[in-house]
Write a protein that holds these residues in place. Structure first.
Motif, PDB file in Angstrom:
ATOM      1  N   VAL A 253     -13.457  22.924  55.047  1.00  0.00           N
ATOM      2  CA  VAL A 253     -13.369  21.678  54.355  1.00  0.00           C
ATOM      3  C   VAL A 253     -14.895  20.950  54.009  1.00  0.00           C
ATOM      4  CG1 VAL A 253     -12.683  19.208  54.686  1.00  0.00           C
ATOM      5  CG2 VAL A 253     -11.321  21.089  55.772  1.00  0.00           C
ATOM      6  N   VAL A 254     -16.019  21.038  54.586  1.00  0.00           N
ATOM      7  CA  VAL A 254     -17.577  20.587  53.891  1.00  0.00           C
ATOM      8  C   VAL A 254     -18.139  21.209  51.966  1.00  0.00           C
ATOM      9  CG1 VAL A 254     -19.877  20.751  54.085  1.00  0.00           C
ATOM     10  CG2 VAL A 254     -18.193  19.777  56.356  1.00  0.00           C
ATOM     11  N   VAL A 255     -17.815  21.967  52.507  1.00  0.00           N
ATOM     12  CA  VAL A 255     -18.035  23.344  50.989  1.00  0.00           C
ATOM     13  C   VAL A 255     -16.377  22.197  50.558  1.00  0.00           C
ATOM     14  CG1 VAL A 255     -17.570  25.298  49.862  1.00  0.00           C
ATOM     15  CG2 VAL A 255     -18.543  25.514  52.318  1.00  0.00           C
ATOM     16  N   LEU A 256     -15.560  22.155  50.216  1.00  0.00           N
ATOM     17  CA  LEU A 256     -14.921  21.776  49.085  1.00  0.00           C
ATOM     18  C   LEU A 256     -15.006  20.145  49.382  1.00  0.00           C
ATOM     19  CD1 LEU A 256     -11.169  23.242  51.017  1.00  0.00           C
ATOM     20  CD2 LEU A 256     -12.896  23.740  48.260  1.00  0.00           C
ATOM     21  N   LEU A 257     -15.320  19.340  50.079  1.00  0.00           N
ATOM     22  CA  LEU A 257     -15.597  18.203  49.375  1.00  0.00           C
ATOM     23  C   LEU A 257     -17.116  18.028  48.630  1.00  0.00           C
ATOM     24  CD1 LEU A 257     -14.944  16.337  52.851  1.00  0.00           C
ATOM     25  CD2 LEU A 257     -14.010  16.547  51.049  1.00  0.00           C
ATOM     26  N   SER A 258     -18.047  18.936  48.821  1.00  0.00           N
ATOM     27  CA  SER A 258     -19.210  18.702  48.284  1.00  0.00           C
ATOM     28  C   SER A 258     -18.749  19.591  47.211  1.00  0.00           C
ATOM     29  CB  SER A 258     -19.982  19.755  48.936  1.00  0.00           C
ATOM     30  OG  SER A 258     -20.392  20.061  50.354  1.00  0.00           O
ATOM     31  N   LEU A 259     -17.833  20.204  46.215  1.00  0.00           N
ATOM     32  CA  LEU A 259     -17.263  19.979  45.046  1.00  0.00           C
ATOM     33  C   LEU A 259     -16.587  19.537  44.688  1.00  0.00           C
ATOM     34  CD1 LEU A 259     -15.328  24.007  45.756  1.00  0.00           C
ATOM     35  CD2 LEU A 259     -17.601  23.615  45.028  1.00  0.00           C
ATOM     36  N   ALA A 260     -16.345  18.491  45.419  1.00  0.00           N
ATOM     37  CA  ALA A 260     -16.222  17.357  45.033  1.00  0.00           C
ATOM     38  C   ALA A 260     -17.025  16.078  44.983  1.00  0.00           C
ATOM     39  CB  ALA A 260     -15.021  16.260  46.025  1.00  0.00           C
ATOM     40  N   LEU A 261     -18.271  16.026  44.916  1.00  0.00           N
ATOM     41  CA  LEU A 261     -19.388  15.386  44.732  1.00  0.00           C
ATOM     42  C   LEU A 261     -19.939  16.059  43.192  1.00  0.00           C
ATOM     43  CD1 LEU A 261     -20.268  14.915  48.417  1.00  0.00           C
ATOM     44  CD2 LEU A 261     -19.592  12.996  47.077  1.00  0.00           C
ATOM     45  N   ILE A 262     -19.876  17.539  42.903  1.00  0.00           N
ATOM     46  CA  ILE A 262     -20.495  18.008  41.564  1.00  0.00           C
ATOM     47  C   ILE A 262     -20.233  16.572  40.423  1.00  0.00           C
ATOM     48  CG2 ILE A 262     -20.618  19.811  40.084  1.00  0.00           C
ATOM     49  CD1 ILE A 262     -20.117  21.232  42.672  1.00  0.00           C
ATOM     50  N   PRO A 263     -21.295  16.524  39.696  1.00  0.00           N
ATOM     51  CA  PRO A 263     -21.192  15.653  38.450  1.00  0.00           C
ATOM     52  C   PRO A 263     -20.089  16.182  37.656  1.00  0.00           C
ATOM     53  CG  PRO A 263     -23.534  15.960  38.592  1.00  0.00           C
ATOM     54  CD  PRO A 263     -22.802  16.638  40.110  1.00  0.00           C
ATOM     55  N   ARG A 264     -19.157  14.998  37.258  1.00  0.00           N
ATOM     56  CA  ARG A 264     -18.333  15.706  35.950  1.00  0.00           C
ATOM     57  C   ARG A 264     -18.787  15.262  35.017  1.00  0.00           C
ATOM     58  NH1 ARG A 264     -14.845  18.889  38.869  1.00  0.00           N
ATOM     59  NH2 ARG A 264     -15.099  18.129  41.664  1.00  0.00           N
ATOM     60  N   VAL A 265     -18.587  15.786  33.330  1.00  0.00           N
ATOM     61  CA  VAL A 265     -18.384  14.993  32.006  1.00  0.00           C
ATOM     62  C   VAL A 265     -17.682  13.824  31.594  1.00  0.00           C
ATOM     63  CG1 VAL A 265     -20.233  16.217  31.064  1.00  0.00           C
ATOM     64  CG2 VAL A 265     -17.530  17.386  31.522  1.00  0.00           C
TER      65      VAL A 265
END
Length: 164
Positions: A152-164
Motif C-alpha cells: 500500500v505504501v509503495v502504491l501510494l508513493s507512486l501516486a505522489l510522483i509528479p505528472r506532466v
C-alpha cells in the motif's frame, strides 16, 4: 472414576481443549489470509486502474516510477505465494487414527489408569506435532500481514510522483 485418577482426567480434559484450540487456529489463520489476499487484490487493482487513467509521468521521474511499479508487482506476487501456501490444505495430527482396529489394539488389555495415560500421551504427541506446523502457518500469515501495508505504501508513493 475414583479420585486416584482424577488428576489424569483433568489433565486429559485440558490437553484435549488445547488440541481443539490448536486445530481451530488453522481455520483462523486461513480466514485472516483470505482477508489479506482479497484486500491486497482490491487495492492493487484499484490503484492500477487509477495509474492507467492519470496523466503521463514526468520523464525525470520515469525510472523511479517504473521501479516502484516493479517493486509493488514483485511484492504482490510474493504475497500471493505466501497466501496460497497458507491456504494450502493442512493435515493435522490427531491423537489416534479413527479406526476400530487401531483403537482396540491400542487400549486392549490395559487397566483404567494406563488407558488414560496412553491417551494423554497420544494427545500430547499430537499437540507437539501440530505445534511446528502451526508455527509455519503463523509465520506465513504474519509475513503476508507485513507485506500488505508495504505494498500500500509503495502504491501510494507512486501516486505522489509528479505528472506532466
Amino acid at each position: 472414576m475414583n479420585n486416584k485418577f482424577r488428576y489424569l482426567e483433568i489433565s486429559l480434559t485440558e490437553m484435549q481443549r488445547d488440541l481443539g484450540l490448536q486445530i481451530g487456529s488453522f481455520d483462523s489463520i486461513k480466514a485472516n489470509v483470505r482477508s489479506v489476499l482479497s484486500s491486497a487484490s482490491l487495492i492493487v487493482s484499484l490503484v492500477g486502474a487509477l495509474q492507467l487513467v492519470t496523466a503521463r509521468i514526468d520523464p525525470a521521474w520515469l525510472y523511479l516510477y517504473r521501479s516502484g511499479v516493479i517493486l509493488a508487482a514483485v511484492l504482490y506476487v510474493v504475497l500471493i505465494a505466501l497466501c496460497i501456501a497458507a491456504l494450502w490444505p493442512v493435515s493435522v495430527w490427531s491423537p489416534l487414527k479413527p479406526e476400530w482396529d487401531n483403537l482396540v489394539t491400542t487400549f486392549k488389555d490395559l487397566n483404567e489408569e494406563d488407558i488414560i495415560l496412553k491417551y494423554l500421551s497420544s494427545v500430547l504427541n499430537a499437540i507437539d506435532r501440530n505445534g511446528s506446523l502451526l508455527k509455519n502457518y503463523v509465520r506465513l500469515q504474519r509475513t503476508a500481514l507485513i507485506l500488505l501495508p508495504i505494498i500500500v505504501v509503495v502504491l501510494l508513493s507512486l501516486a505522489l510522483i509528479p505528472r506532466v
